[in-house]
Design a protein around this motif. Structure first.
Motif, short mmCIF file in Angstrom:
data_model
loop_
_atom_site.label_atom_id
_atom_site.label_comp_id
_atom_site.label_asym_id
_atom_site.label_seq_id
_atom_site.Cartn_x
_atom_site.Cartn_y
_atom_site.Cartn_z
N THR A 51 0.83 -1.21 0.00
CA THR A 51 0.00 0.00 0.00
C THR A 51 0.87 1.26 0.00
O THR A 51 0.60 2.21 -0.74
CB THR A 51 -0.94 0.01 1.22
N SER A 60 -3.03 2.46 -6.91
CA SER A 60 -3.73 1.97 -5.72
C SER A 60 -3.84 0.46 -5.80
O SER A 60 -3.67 -0.12 -6.88
CB SER A 60 -5.13 2.60 -5.61
N LYS A 100 1.24 4.02 -3.00
CA LYS A 100 1.04 5.45 -2.75
C LYS A 100 2.19 6.26 -3.31
O LYS A 100 2.00 7.32 -3.91
CB LYS A 100 0.89 5.69 -1.25
#
Length: 255
Positions: free
Chosen positions: A58, A67, A62
Motif C-alpha cells: 500500500t 492503488s 502510494k
C-alpha cells in the motif's frame, strides 16, 4: 475580457485534466493470504487482509502512483493466479526461490529468514537439524519451499503437506504430528497469541532453507518491477520499511 476568458478556460481545462488523471489512477490487484501473520492475515473484525506485506505494498503504491485491491487466496494458488493475469502483484510471505524465479520476477529483498521447527511442548529435546528427526512424520505447508526440501533429504517416514500453518500447529498441538516446519516469524507470531499452548518453537534448531521475502510480478513486467523497486528503495532510505517491520513485531530488521 478575451484574455480573462482564455485564462478561465485554461484553468478549467487544467482542473478537468487533473480530475480525470486522479480518477484514472491505476488499480492493481494484489494476491495475499488469509493466513501468515504477521506478513498477511484475515482480520475478522474488518473481514479484510491485513499485515506487514499489505502495509508495504500500500505504501509502495502510494509512492509509485497506483492503488491496490487486495485479493485473498490460498498460498499455493498465488503464482498461478499471477501468471494467469487474475492478479498483478504477489505481496505475501513468499520467498524468492530459484524455482519461483523461473516462473515469475521478484522485487528487491524485503525481509530474510529461514524455517522454524515446532514440536509438542512435552518434547524437550534440543533439535538442531533435520537429521535429529530421522524416521519421523513431519509436516509443512503446501506450496512453500520447505515441502520439497524436506522430501529431498530422504530422512522422514512422511512429509505431510498442509494447506495452512495453523493446520500444522493444530496437529502438533494435539500430538497427531511429531514436528512441523514453517516460516519462523509466522510460527513465532502464532505462538505469541497463545492459541496453541501445547506447542514449542525449538530455539536450538538451525534453519536449512534461508530465503528472502520479496514482492512478485509477472515475467516481463519490467515497468511495474522498476516502480516497485524505486519506491521500496525510498521506503528503506526514509525508515518507513523499518517502521512497518517494527509495527508487526519483526524488530525493524530487513534486507
Amino acid at each position: 475580457m478575451k484574455f480573462r476568458r482564455l485564462v478561465q478556460l485554461a484553468a478549467i481545462s487544467v482542473a478537468l485534466t487533473t480530475a480525470v488523471s486522479a480518477s484514472a489512477q491505476q488499480v492493481l490487484k494484489v494476491g495475499s493470504t488469509p493466513t501468515g501473520a504477521p506478513f498477511t492475515f484475515l482480520d475478522t473484525k474488518t473481514n479484510t487482509i491485513e499485515g506487514l506485506m499489505v502495509d508495504l505494498i500500500t505504501a509502495i503504491g502510494k509512492d509509485a502512483g497506483f492503488s491496490v485491491q487486495v485479493e485473498p487466496m490460498q498460498f499455493s494458488t498465488l503464482v498461478a493466479s499471477l501468471t494467469s493475469n487474475k492478479i498483478d502483484i504477489i505481496s505475501a510471505a513468499m520467498l524468492a526461490t530459484a524455482a519461483r524465479k523461473e516462473v515469475i520476477d521478484f522485487s528487491d529483498p524485503v525481509y530474510t529468514y529461514g524455517e522454524g521447527l515446532i514440536v509438542p511442548k512435552t518434547d524437550g529435546r534440543n533439535y538442531t537439524s533435520a537429521e535429529d528427526l530421522k524416521g519421523e512424520v513431519v509436516g509443512a505447508q503446501v506450496g512453500t519451499a520447505y515441502v520439497d526440501a524436506l522430501k529431498k533429504t530422504g530422512l522422514f517416514a512422511e512429509v505431510k503437506a498442509y494447506d495452512t500453518i495453523p493446520d500444522i500447529l493444530r496437529d502438533v498441538n494435539t500430538g497427531r504430528l511429531k514436528a512441523g516446519y514453517a516460516d519462523y516469524p509466522i510460527l513465532a507470531h502464532n505462538l505469541r497469541q497463545g492459541s496453541f499452548p501445547e506447542v514449542r518453537l525449538v530455539e536450538s534448531y538451525k534453519p536449512a532453507t534461508i530465503g528472502t521475502v520479496a514482492i512478485g510480478v509477472r515475467k516481463g513486467d519490467q515497468e511495474l518491477k522498476a516502480k516497485i523497486n524505486a519506491s521500496l528503495a525510498k521506503l528503506k532510505e526514509t525508515g518507513t520499511l523499518a517502521k512497518i517491520l517494527d509495527k508487526w513485531g519483526l524488530g525493524g530488521k530487513g534486507s
